[in-house]
Design a protein around this motif. Sequence first.
Motif, PDB file in Angstrom:
ATOM      1  N   TYR A 238      71.455  37.703  25.446  1.00  0.00           N
ATOM      2  CA  TYR A 238      70.128  38.883  25.294  1.00  0.00           C
ATOM      3  C   TYR A 238      70.293  40.282  25.163  1.00  0.00           C
ATOM      4  N   HIS A 239      69.522  40.842  24.380  1.00  0.00           N
ATOM      5  CA  HIS A 239      69.878  42.248  23.994  1.00  0.00           C
ATOM      6  C   HIS A 239      68.534  42.932  24.414  1.00  0.00           C
ATOM      7  N   GLU A 240      68.530  43.844  25.377  1.00  0.00           N
ATOM      8  CA  GLU A 240      67.464  44.870  25.533  1.00  0.00           C
ATOM      9  C   GLU A 240      67.481  45.828  24.454  1.00  0.00           C
ATOM     10  N   PRO A 241      66.029  46.113  23.899  1.00  0.00           N
ATOM     11  CA  PRO A 241      66.210  47.074  22.656  1.00  0.00           C
ATOM     12  C   PRO A 241      66.830  48.574  23.296  1.00  0.00           C
ATOM     13  N   TRP A 242      66.673  48.867  24.474  1.00  0.00           N
ATOM     14  CA  TRP A 242      66.841  50.089  24.994  1.00  0.00           C
ATOM     15  C   TRP A 242      68.330  50.304  25.738  1.00  0.00           C
ATOM     16  N   PHE A 243      68.995  49.165  25.556  1.00  0.00           N
ATOM     17  CA  PHE A 243      70.433  49.248  25.828  1.00  0.00           C
ATOM     18  C   PHE A 243      71.345  50.245  24.912  1.00  0.00           C
ATOM     19  N   LEU A 244      72.213  50.832  25.310  1.00  0.00           N
ATOM     20  CA  LEU A 244      73.075  51.725  24.935  1.00  0.00           C
ATOM     21  C   LEU A 244      73.798  51.301  23.441  1.00  0.00           C
ATOM     22  N   GLN A 245      73.442  51.823  22.699  1.00  0.00           N
ATOM     23  CA  GLN A 245      74.175  51.619  21.396  1.00  0.00           C
ATOM     24  C   GLN A 245      75.221  52.467  21.197  1.00  0.00           C
ATOM     25  N   SER A 246      76.442  51.836  21.122  1.00  0.00           N
ATOM     26  CA  SER A 246      77.837  52.634  21.535  1.00  0.00           C
ATOM     27  C   SER A 246      78.736  52.499  20.465  1.00  0.00           C
ATOM     28  N   PHE A 247      79.706  53.264  20.286  1.00  0.00           N
ATOM     29  CA  PHE A 247      80.807  53.109  19.599  1.00  0.00           C
ATOM     30  C   PHE A 247      82.003  52.482  20.486  1.00  0.00           C
ATOM     31  N   LEU A 248      81.453  52.194  21.602  1.00  0.00           N
ATOM     32  CA  LEU A 248      82.418  51.689  22.459  1.00  0.00           C
ATOM     33  C   LEU A 248      83.847  52.464  23.171  1.00  0.00           C
ATOM     34  N   ASP A 249      83.372  53.581  23.330  1.00  0.00           N
ATOM     35  CA  ASP A 249      84.362  54.516  23.929  1.00  0.00           C
ATOM     36  C   ASP A 249      83.722  55.211  25.162  1.00  0.00           C
ATOM     37  N   LEU A 250      84.203  54.511  26.040  1.00  0.00           N
ATOM     38  CA  LEU A 250      83.593  54.592  27.487  1.00  0.00           C
ATOM     39  C   LEU A 250      83.636  56.026  28.090  1.00  0.00           C
ATOM     40  N   ARG A 251      84.290  56.760  27.472  1.00  0.00           N
ATOM     41  CA  ARG A 251      84.496  58.216  28.103  1.00  0.00           C
ATOM     42  C   ARG A 251      83.423  59.039  27.312  1.00  0.00           C
ATOM     43  N   GLU A 252      83.221  58.926  26.093  1.00  0.00           N
ATOM     44  CA  GLU A 252      82.308  59.186  25.285  1.00  0.00           C
ATOM     45  C   GLU A 252      80.795  58.852  25.681  1.00  0.00           C
ATOM     46  N   ASP A 253      80.849  57.723  26.141  1.00  0.00           N
ATOM     47  CA  ASP A 253      79.573  57.022  26.555  1.00  0.00           C
ATOM     48  C   ASP A 253      79.368  57.846  28.124  1.00  0.00           C
ATOM     49  N   LEU A 254      80.098  57.880  28.939  1.00  0.00           N
ATOM     50  CA  LEU A 254      79.922  58.770  30.335  1.00  0.00           C
ATOM     51  C   LEU A 254      79.586  59.929  30.004  1.00  0.00           C
ATOM     52  N   GLU A 255      80.336  60.790  29.234  1.00  0.00           N
ATOM     53  CA  GLU A 255      79.777  61.927  29.192  1.00  0.00           C
ATOM     54  C   GLU A 255      78.522  62.383  28.518  1.00  0.00           C
ATOM     55  N   SER A 256      78.138  61.264  27.464  1.00  0.00           N
ATOM     56  CA  SER A 256      76.695  61.457  26.991  1.00  0.00           C
ATOM     57  C   SER A 256      75.768  61.227  27.968  1.00  0.00           C
ATOM     58  N   ALA A 257      75.797  60.194  28.560  1.00  0.00           N
ATOM     59  CA  ALA A 257      75.050  59.899  29.695  1.00  0.00           C
ATOM     60  C   ALA A 257      74.860  61.217  30.539  1.00  0.00           C
ATOM     61  N   ALA A 258      76.142  61.678  31.120  1.00  0.00           N
ATOM     62  CA  ALA A 258      75.798  62.826  32.093  1.00  0.00           C
ATOM     63  C   ALA A 258      75.079  63.977  31.406  1.00  0.00           C
ATOM     64  N   ALA A 259      75.522  64.126  30.045  1.00  0.00           N
ATOM     65  CA  ALA A 259      74.774  65.317  29.446  1.00  0.00           C
ATOM     66  C   ALA A 259      73.093  65.095  29.438  1.00  0.00           C
ATOM     67  N   SER A 260      72.666  63.693  29.397  1.00  0.00           N
ATOM     68  CA  SER A 260      71.391  63.434  29.478  1.00  0.00           C
ATOM     69  C   SER A 260      70.683  63.397  30.749  1.00  0.00           C
ATOM     70  N   GLY A 261      71.731  63.661  31.784  1.00  0.00           N
ATOM     71  CA  GLY A 261      71.126  63.499  33.236  1.00  0.00           C
ATOM     72  C   GLY A 261      71.104  62.108  33.733  1.00  0.00           C
ATOM     73  N   LYS A 262      71.824  60.976  33.141  1.00  0.00           N
ATOM     74  CA  LYS A 262      71.777  59.863  33.363  1.00  0.00           C
ATOM     75  C   LYS A 262      73.092  59.248  34.026  1.00  0.00           C
ATOM     76  N   ARG A 263      73.221  58.008  34.203  1.00  0.00           N
ATOM     77  CA  ARG A 263      74.490  57.647  34.895  1.00  0.00           C
ATOM     78  C   ARG A 263      74.791  56.332  33.903  1.00  0.00           C
ATOM     79  N   LEU A 264      76.082  55.977  33.855  1.00  0.00           N
ATOM     80  CA  LEU A 264      76.699  54.864  33.021  1.00  0.00           C
ATOM     81  C   LEU A 264      76.822  53.834  33.754  1.00  0.00           C
ATOM     82  N   ALA A 265      76.160  52.508  33.326  1.00  0.00           N
ATOM     83  CA  ALA A 265      76.493  51.079  33.932  1.00  0.00           C
ATOM     84  C   ALA A 265      76.894  50.372  32.770  1.00  0.00           C
TER      85      ALA A 265
END
Length: 193
Positions: free
Chosen positions: A39-66
Motif C-alpha cells: 500500500y502506498h500513501e500519496p503523501w509518502f516521500l517520493q525519493s531518488f533513494l539517497d538517504l543522506r539527501e532525504d535526511l537533509e531535505s527533511a531537516a531543511a523542511s523542519g521535518k524528521r526522516l522515518a
Amino acid sequence: MSLNRPTRRSFLALAPGAALAVGRGEARAEPALGDDGLYHEPWFLQSFLDLREDLESAAASGKRLAIMWELRGCPYCRETHLVNFADAGIAKYIRDNFEVLQLNLIGSRKVTDLDRQELTEKDLAQKYGIRFTPTFQFFPPSSAGIEAKEPMAREVARAPGYLKPPHFLAMFRFVRERAYERGSFRDFLAANG
C-alpha cells in the motif's frame, strides 16, 4: 537555494496521485495498492533513494526522516495503512512533522545509504538488522557525523512490528519531541499515557 527553483524531488511530486475519498465533508487521499503488493500513501516521500539527501531535505523542511519497511502480503503493514494512517489526526501529525520513505524488506531497488554505500533494499534491511514488518526507523534531525556511526547507531528510535493507533502516534511524538534524549519509549508512554 532559491525557493522558486525546482528540485529533483519537486518533479517527483508531480507524479500521478492516488484516488481521493470524500467523507464527513473533507477529501482525503486513500492508500493505493501498488504493483509491488504494498500500500502506498500519496503523501509518502517520493525519493531518488539517497538517504543522506532525504535526511537533509527533511531537516531543511523542519521535518524528521522515518523509513517504513514493508513486505508484500504483510497483514500488519496493511493494518498500519488501513487503520493507523486512516486516522486523520495521526496522518496529519505525521505529514506535518515527518518525511516517510517506504522501502521493501526484500526489494531490489538501489538505495544509497547515509555512508554513501549503494545497496539493494534487501541488503540495506540486512545491514540495519530489519527483521519484522512493518518496522519504522527514525533518524536524527541532522546528518552531521552520521556516516561515522555504526548502522544501527544512526537511528534515534525504532518501532519493530505493529503498534495500535495510540502507541503509533506516541512513537512519532517521542521522536519529534526528542524524548529519546531523556529516556526510553516505555518511559515516554508511562509519562504521557
